[in-house]
Structure formats: structure tokens, C-alpha cells
Design an enzyme around this catalytic site. Structure first.
Site, PDB file in Angstrom:
ATOM      1  N   HIS A  72      22.916  17.155   1.677  1.00 44.81           N
ATOM      2  CA  HIS A  72      24.082  16.451   1.141  1.00 44.81           C
ATOM      3  C   HIS A  72      24.279  16.821  -0.325  1.00 44.81           C
ATOM      4  O   HIS A  72      23.378  16.667  -1.136  1.00 44.81           O
ATOM      5  CB  HIS A  72      23.891  14.930   1.270  1.00 44.81           C
ATOM      6  CG  HIS A  72      24.166  14.428   2.651  1.00 44.81           C
ATOM      7  ND1 HIS A  72      24.480  13.121   2.918  1.00 44.81           N
ATOM      8  CD2 HIS A  72      24.192  15.070   3.843  1.00 44.81           C
ATOM      9  CE1 HIS A  72      24.678  12.978   4.216  1.00 44.81           C
ATOM     10  NE2 HIS A  72      24.498  14.137   4.800  1.00 44.81           N
ATOM     11  N   LYS A 296      15.041   5.291  -3.406  1.00 47.05           N
ATOM     12  CA  LYS A 296      13.965   5.791  -4.261  1.00 47.05           C
ATOM     13  C   LYS A 296      12.539   5.471  -3.774  1.00 47.05           C
ATOM     14  O   LYS A 296      11.565   5.980  -4.330  1.00 47.05           O
ATOM     15  CB  LYS A 296      14.122   5.237  -5.690  1.00 47.05           C
ATOM     16  CG  LYS A 296      15.305   5.821  -6.413  1.00 47.05           C
ATOM     17  CD  LYS A 296      15.045   7.269  -6.828  1.00 47.05           C
ATOM     18  CE  LYS A 296      16.288   8.036  -7.167  1.00 47.05           C
ATOM     19  NZ  LYS A 296      16.639   9.089  -6.213  1.00 47.05           N
TER      20      LYS A 296
HETATM   21  P1  RFL Z   1       3.972   2.367   3.854  1.00 48.74           P
HETATM   22  O1  RFL Z   1       5.028   3.166   4.537  1.00 48.74           O
HETATM   23  O2  RFL Z   1       4.121   0.903   3.796  1.00 48.74           O
HETATM   24  O3  RFL Z   1       2.592   2.752   4.553  1.00 48.74           O
HETATM   25  C1  RFL Z   1       1.405   2.052   4.273  1.00 48.74           C
HETATM   26  C2  RFL Z   1       0.480   2.193   5.469  1.00 48.74           C
HETATM   27  O4  RFL Z   1      -0.743   1.521   5.188  1.00 48.74           O
HETATM   28  C3  RFL Z   1      -1.136   0.770   6.327  1.00 48.74           C
HETATM   29  N1  RFL Z   1      -2.006  -0.329   5.869  1.00 48.74           N
HETATM   30  C4  RFL Z   1      -3.350  -0.306   5.968  1.00 48.74           C
HETATM   31  N2  RFL Z   1      -4.173   0.606   6.471  1.00 48.74           N
HETATM   32  C5  RFL Z   1      -5.500   0.337   6.430  1.00 48.74           C
HETATM   33  N3  RFL Z   1      -6.026  -0.824   5.913  1.00 48.74           N
HETATM   34  C6  RFL Z   1      -5.210  -1.764   5.396  1.00 48.74           C
HETATM   35  N4  RFL Z   1      -5.724  -2.883   4.882  1.00 48.74           N
HETATM   36  C7  RFL Z   1      -3.816  -1.530   5.400  1.00 48.74           C
HETATM   37  N5  RFL Z   1      -2.742  -2.236   4.978  1.00 48.74           N
HETATM   38  C8  RFL Z   1      -1.661  -1.497   5.273  1.00 48.74           C
HETATM   39  C9  RFL Z   1       0.167   0.317   6.944  1.00 48.74           C
HETATM   40  O5  RFL Z   1       0.027   0.017   8.341  1.00 48.74           O
HETATM   41  C10 RFL Z   1       1.059   1.549   6.718  1.00 48.74           C
HETATM   42  O6  RFL Z   1       1.014   2.461   7.794  1.00 48.74           O
HETATM   43  O7  RFL Z   1       3.783   2.866   2.349  1.00 48.74           O
HETATM   44  P2  RFL Z   1       3.886   4.333   1.713  1.00 48.74           P
HETATM   45  O8  RFL Z   1       3.127   5.332   2.546  1.00 48.74           O
HETATM   46  O9  RFL Z   1       3.571   4.181   0.285  1.00 48.74           O
HETATM   47  O10 RFL Z   1       5.432   4.727   1.899  1.00 48.74           O
HETATM   48  C11 RFL Z   1       6.431   4.031   1.213  1.00 48.74           C
HETATM   49  C12 RFL Z   1       7.750   4.062   1.999  1.00 48.74           C
HETATM   50  O11 RFL Z   1       7.493   3.659   3.323  1.00 48.74           O
HETATM   51  C13 RFL Z   1       8.826   3.156   1.375  1.00 48.74           C
HETATM   52  O12 RFL Z   1       8.830   3.289  -0.025  1.00 48.74           O
HETATM   53  C14 RFL Z   1      10.247   3.495   1.881  1.00 48.74           C
HETATM   54  O13 RFL Z   1      10.360   3.268   3.263  1.00 48.74           O
HETATM   55  C15 RFL Z   1      11.302   2.657   1.150  1.00 48.74           C
HETATM   56  N6  RFL Z   1      12.666   2.900   1.662  1.00 48.74           N
HETATM   57  C16 RFL Z   1      13.364   4.023   1.286  1.00 48.74           C
HETATM   58  N7  RFL Z   1      12.805   4.951   0.479  1.00 48.74           N
HETATM   59  C17 RFL Z   1      13.477   6.105   0.158  1.00 48.74           C
HETATM   60  O14 RFL Z   1      12.932   6.920  -0.611  1.00 48.74           O
HETATM   61  N8  RFL Z   1      14.730   6.387   0.674  1.00 48.74           N
HETATM   62  C18 RFL Z   1      15.362   5.519   1.499  1.00 48.74           C
HETATM   63  O15 RFL Z   1      16.440   5.841   1.983  1.00 48.74           O
HETATM   64  C19 RFL Z   1      14.698   4.264   1.813  1.00 48.74           C
HETATM   65  N9  RFL Z   1      15.274   3.380   2.618  1.00 48.74           N
HETATM   66  C20 RFL Z   1      13.260   1.972   2.517  1.00 48.74           C
HETATM   67  C21 RFL Z   1      14.590   2.245   2.986  1.00 48.74           C
HETATM   68  C22 RFL Z   1      12.584   0.831   2.934  1.00 48.74           C
HETATM   69  C23 RFL Z   1      13.211  -0.068   3.773  1.00 48.74           C
HETATM   70  N10 RFL Z   1      12.467  -1.199   4.176  1.00 48.74           N
HETATM   71  C24 RFL Z   1      12.418  -1.717   5.488  1.00 48.74           C
HETATM   72  C25 RFL Z   1      11.489  -1.761   3.273  1.00 48.74           C
HETATM   73  C26 RFL Z   1      15.225   1.372   3.815  1.00 48.74           C
HETATM   74  C27 RFL Z   1      14.561   0.197   4.204  1.00 48.74           C
HETATM   75  C28 RFL Z   1      15.342  -0.728   5.105  1.00 48.74           C
END
Ligand code: RFL
Ligand code: PHB
Length: 389
Positions: A72, A296
Site C-alpha cells: 500500500h 503500531k
Molecule cells: P502476543 O501476540 O500477545 O504474544 C504473546 C504470547 O505469549 C504467550 N504467553 C505465555 N507463554 C508462556 N508463559 C506465559 N506465562 C505466557 N503468557 C503469555 C501468549 O499465549 C502469546 O502467544 O505479543 P507479541 O508477540 O509481543 O506481539 C504483539 C502483537 O500481537 C500486538 O502488538 C498486535 O497484535 C497489536 N495490533 C496491531 N499491531 C500492528 O502492528 N498493526 C495492526 O494493524 C494491529 N492491529 C492489534 C491490531 C491488536 C489488536 N488487538 C486485539 C489487541 C488490531 C487488534 C484488534
């Protein structure tokens, strides 16, 4: 069991770090609380900055993204019945990649498994021990048995609700937080996207976003009350409300259909300082949260991985500690800029319950300025495509 880097959390941060370290011959074990299918079932981010695209390339997992992802070069912003475009490519020379977090995570899982990488699923009772010593270890339960994983370093990639951040003693950590008084109700539907680029809309009924995953998979969001429940929103009610928030030109193109996923996400800004304690490093949502406006979250997680991976690489390959010693300082400098952009864009695009007429005029003036001023659009574009690492 022993490894060089113990990684808590098998979300995108943990998997990307593990795969990048593997490319450099550095060994890691990923401990994930859930199953692979559960992690892949979470529909989240959709927009990748150029920095994350480069990291995927460096990690050797970019082929499918380049084949199936959508480049994009700009985005549309709608307000008061008008719509204008911010051109990323012309103002910055860069673009973003629309490719779902689910796909990023799937590609990383496939690569780790193909390389024989160790990922332990369904772990419980994870405790990080001795992070402030030279001999840290992680204890956990899996398959009903207790395990001990000795390591050189621990990467806390376990998201906002994980255990890593809380391992840093409370008197050494400072937390900064802003909770927004609304959430986002999102749906995924097997319909062609309303437009070939994203539309961010500020309407008098609240914010709306038209996004996508591919040519036949659309992702739409509307601002909702924090107390709202998914069960209160039929598909028809969602589409009706979305149409009320988009300009006529977009409504005319909108194709509706049954939702295949529907969820509500709260909006929050959060930062933990510092992002390291001894041999424990926090990465991604474990250390910071942004409201999703501006996409972000995943991208800021990726920039943390960049700093940590390079710090660890320098340590193992050159015996140079400077990268890991300065990890928190470097990561936080960029985190705060992403926080600022997400907060600014959220404040610009949403309706607030207690907004006065003056506040509304300020929002409108800022949108008018952005619509008409090249420098304001350039500032937005630079942030949207991603600041340099
Ligand atoms: P995650 O994805 O939360 O993964 C963490 C993992 O750790 C596990 N966990 C454990 N494992 C072992 N022992 C424990 N005690 C544990 N506790 C937890 C969990 O099961 C999980 O698998 O964090 P990570 O890897 O830092 O990734 C971050 C991203 O997922 C997050 O920032 C984004 O999804 C945010 N986000 C967006 N980010 C973008 O850059 N562009 C976007 O377009 C965007 N859209 C979004 C989003 C987040 C959203 N929600 C639902 C919060 C849209 C939405 C709706
Ligand atoms: C998404 O496609 O899920 C998405 C896109 C842009 C955002 C937030 C979410 O700002």
C-alpha cells in the site's frame, strides 16, 4: 535442559527473535502457554512497516509475504463527508505491506519447525529465576512434569498479561498508562474490500476503519462503548452502523456478508520502563501497548526484536556487550515515538463522551490542516511507514 536464549511466549515477537537467532547459529527454546492453533486463531494486526518486512527477509520467511501481501502506497482519511489521501510513497519513498499477523505467525512457525527449532506448547507455571545473576533459568510445567531450562539470557515475549514484566522488581520498574474510554468492535468477512487502500473515518457517530487481509477478505472496525458485548452486535447491526460512519462514495462500494470472526478490543497506551533487568529483556506487548489506530503494535514489537537480536548477535559473535547493555534505552527511544503517533492518531479520529464543542472544533481544524498541508501529511506518512530503527 540448556539453551543460549530462553524465549517466553510464542507470539510474533518470540518466534521472530527465535528465527533470527537461529539464522546466526544462536540456540533458543520458545515456551508457549497455548497451542499453535490457538495462537494462529487470534485475528490481530494487518499492516507491516518496512522494518518488519526487512526483518522477515533477514529471517528467511518473506517469500509468501512478497507473493500474497498487498503493498500500500497510501491511505484514505474520511471526515465530515469528505475524504483525502495521504501518499506514503511520494512523501517518504516507502510503502507498507498488508499481510495479516496470522500469516506472519504461521510463516514463522513453519520455519521454526522446518529447522527443528524447539517450541514447547501448553507450558504452565513459568517462573524466571536469577535474572539478575549470570546463571538465569526458567522453571515451568509441561505434560504434568516440572522442567528447568538453564540459559544465558531470557527474552520476555509473553504479551501484556505474561509473567516476564512482573519479574522485574516493582521498585525498579515504572509503568505509564492511558486507558481510552471506548473499544474497537472488529469483524472479518469473506467479501472484497471496499477500497484498495485502508479508509480511516472520523464520523459524528464515532471512528470506523476499513481494512483487509486479501482480495476476498475484509477487516472492518467501529468504535464502540467499553461496556459493549459482541453478542449485542448482529452482523446486520454492524454493517448498518459502519455505513452510517463512512462517506457515501465508500458506502456505494461496500459489499456486506456474514462475519467469520467478531471481537471487541479495548484501547490502551502503556509503557514499562526499563525494558530489561539483568539478563531478562522484555519485547513487544510484554513491555508496551498502543491503541491500534495507526497499526503500531506488532511493528513496535518488531523493532524491539531488531534491537535485542542485534545486541545478542554482537555479544555472541564479537564478545561486545554494548548492544545488550543499551537494549532498553534504544528500544524505549523508538517505543515512545510509536506511542506518541498512536495516541495522536487515536485522539484525532475518535469521538469522546466528554468532548466539548471546542474540542470538536480543534479536531476538525487539525483534520482540515492534515487534508491540505503537505508537511503535515509528510509527518504522518513518515510515522505510518515506520521510523528508522
Ligand atoms: P502476543 O501476540 O500477545 O504474544 C504473546 C504470547 O505469549 C504467550 N504467553 C505465555 N507463554 C508462556 N508463559 C506465559 N506465562 C505466557 N503468557 C503469555 C501468549 O499465549 C502469546 O502467544 O505479543 P507479541 O508477540 O509481543 O506481539 C504483539 C502483537 O500481537 C500486538 O502488538 C498486535 O497484535 C497489536 N495490533 C496491531 N499491531 C500492528 O502492528 N498493526 C495492526 O494493524 C494491529 N492491529 C492489534 C491490531 C491488536 C489488536 N488487538 C486485539 C489487541 C488490531 C487488534 C484488534
Ligand atoms: C487491521 O487490518 O487489523 C488494522 C489495520 C490498520 C490499523 C489497525 C488494524 O490501524
Amino acid at each position: 535442559m540448556r539453551t543460549q536464549v530462553a524465549i517466553i511466549g510464542g507470539g510474533p515477537s518470540g518466534l521472530l527473535l527465535s528465527q533470527l537467532l537461529h539464522i546466526r547459529g544462536i540456540d533458543s527454546v520458545v515456551l508457549e502457554r497455548k497451542t499453535r492453533d490457538y495462537v494462529l486463531g487470534r485475528i490481530r494486526a494487518g499492516v507491516l512497516e518496512r522494518g518488519l518486512v526487512s526483518l522477515m527477509e533477514e529471517a528467511g520467511v518473506a517469500d509468501r509475504m512478497h507473493r500474497e501481501g498487498l503493498r500500500h502506497d497510501g491511505t484514505l482519511i474520511a471526515h465530515g463527508g469528505d475524504m483525502f489521501r495521504v501518499d506514503f510513497a511520494r512523501t517518504t519513498g516507502h510503502s507498507v505491506m498488508v499481510y495479516g499477523q496470522t500469516e506472519v505467525t504461521r510463516d514463522l512457525y513453519d520455519a521454526r519447525e522446518a529447522a527443528g527449532g524447539q517450541i514447547v506448547y501448553n507450558v504452565e507455571d513459568v517462573v524466571i529465576e536469577g535474572a539478575d545473576t549470570d546463571t538465569p533459568f526458567v522453571s515451568y510445567t509441561a505434560d504434568g512434569k516440572s522442567h528447568r531450562l538453564a540459559c544465558d539470557f531470557v527474552a520476555g515475549c509473553d504479551g501484556f498479561h505474561g509473567v516476564s514484566r512482573k519479574t522485574i522488581p516493582q521498585d525498579l520498574r515504572q509503568e505509564f498508562e492511558k486507558v481510552y474510554p471506548f473499544g474497537w468492535l472488529g469483524i472479518l468477512s469473506e467479501t472484497p474490500p471496499v477500497n484498495h487502500e485502508l479508509i480511516y473515518a472520523n464520523s459524528e457517530r464515532g471512528f470506523a476503519l476499513c481494512s483487509m487481509r486479501n482480495a476476498n477478505l475484509s477487516r472492518y472496525y467501529i468504535q464502540c462503548a467499553m461496556t459493549d458485548r459482541v453478542e449485542n452486535w448482529s452482523d446486520d447491526a454492524f454493517w448498518d452502523e459502519l455505513k452510517r460512519r463512512l462517506p457515501q462514495a465508500a458506502v456505494a462500494e461496500l459489499q456486506t456478508g456474514p462475519s467469520i470472526e467478531k471481537s471487541i478490543a479495548p484501547l490502551r497506551s502503556f509503557v514499562c520502563e526499563p525494558m530489561q533487568w539483568g539478563r531478562l529483556f522484555l519485547c513487544g506487548d510484554a513491555a508496551h501497548i498502543v491503541p491500534p489506530t495507526g497499526a503500531k503494535g506488532l511493528n513496535t514489537a518488531a523493532s524491539d526484536v531488531h534491537y535485542l537480536y542485534n545486541g545478542l548477535r554482537q555479544f555472541y559473535e564479537e564478545g561486545d556487550r554494548s548492544g545488550i547493555d543499551r537494549y532498553s534505552e534504544r528500544a524505549l527511544a523508538r517505543v515512545w515515538k510509536a506511542e506518541r503517533f498512536s495516541w495522536w492518531f487515536s485522539s484525532l479520529m475518535h469521538r469522546y463522551r466528554d468532548q466539548s464543542e471546542f474540542d470538536l472544533r480543534m479536531q476538525r481544524a487539525e483534520l482540515d490542516f492534515l487534508a491540505s498541508d503537505a508537511a503535515a501529511q509528510a509527518a504522518m506518512a513518515i510515522n505510518y511507514v515506520g521510523l528508522d530503527y
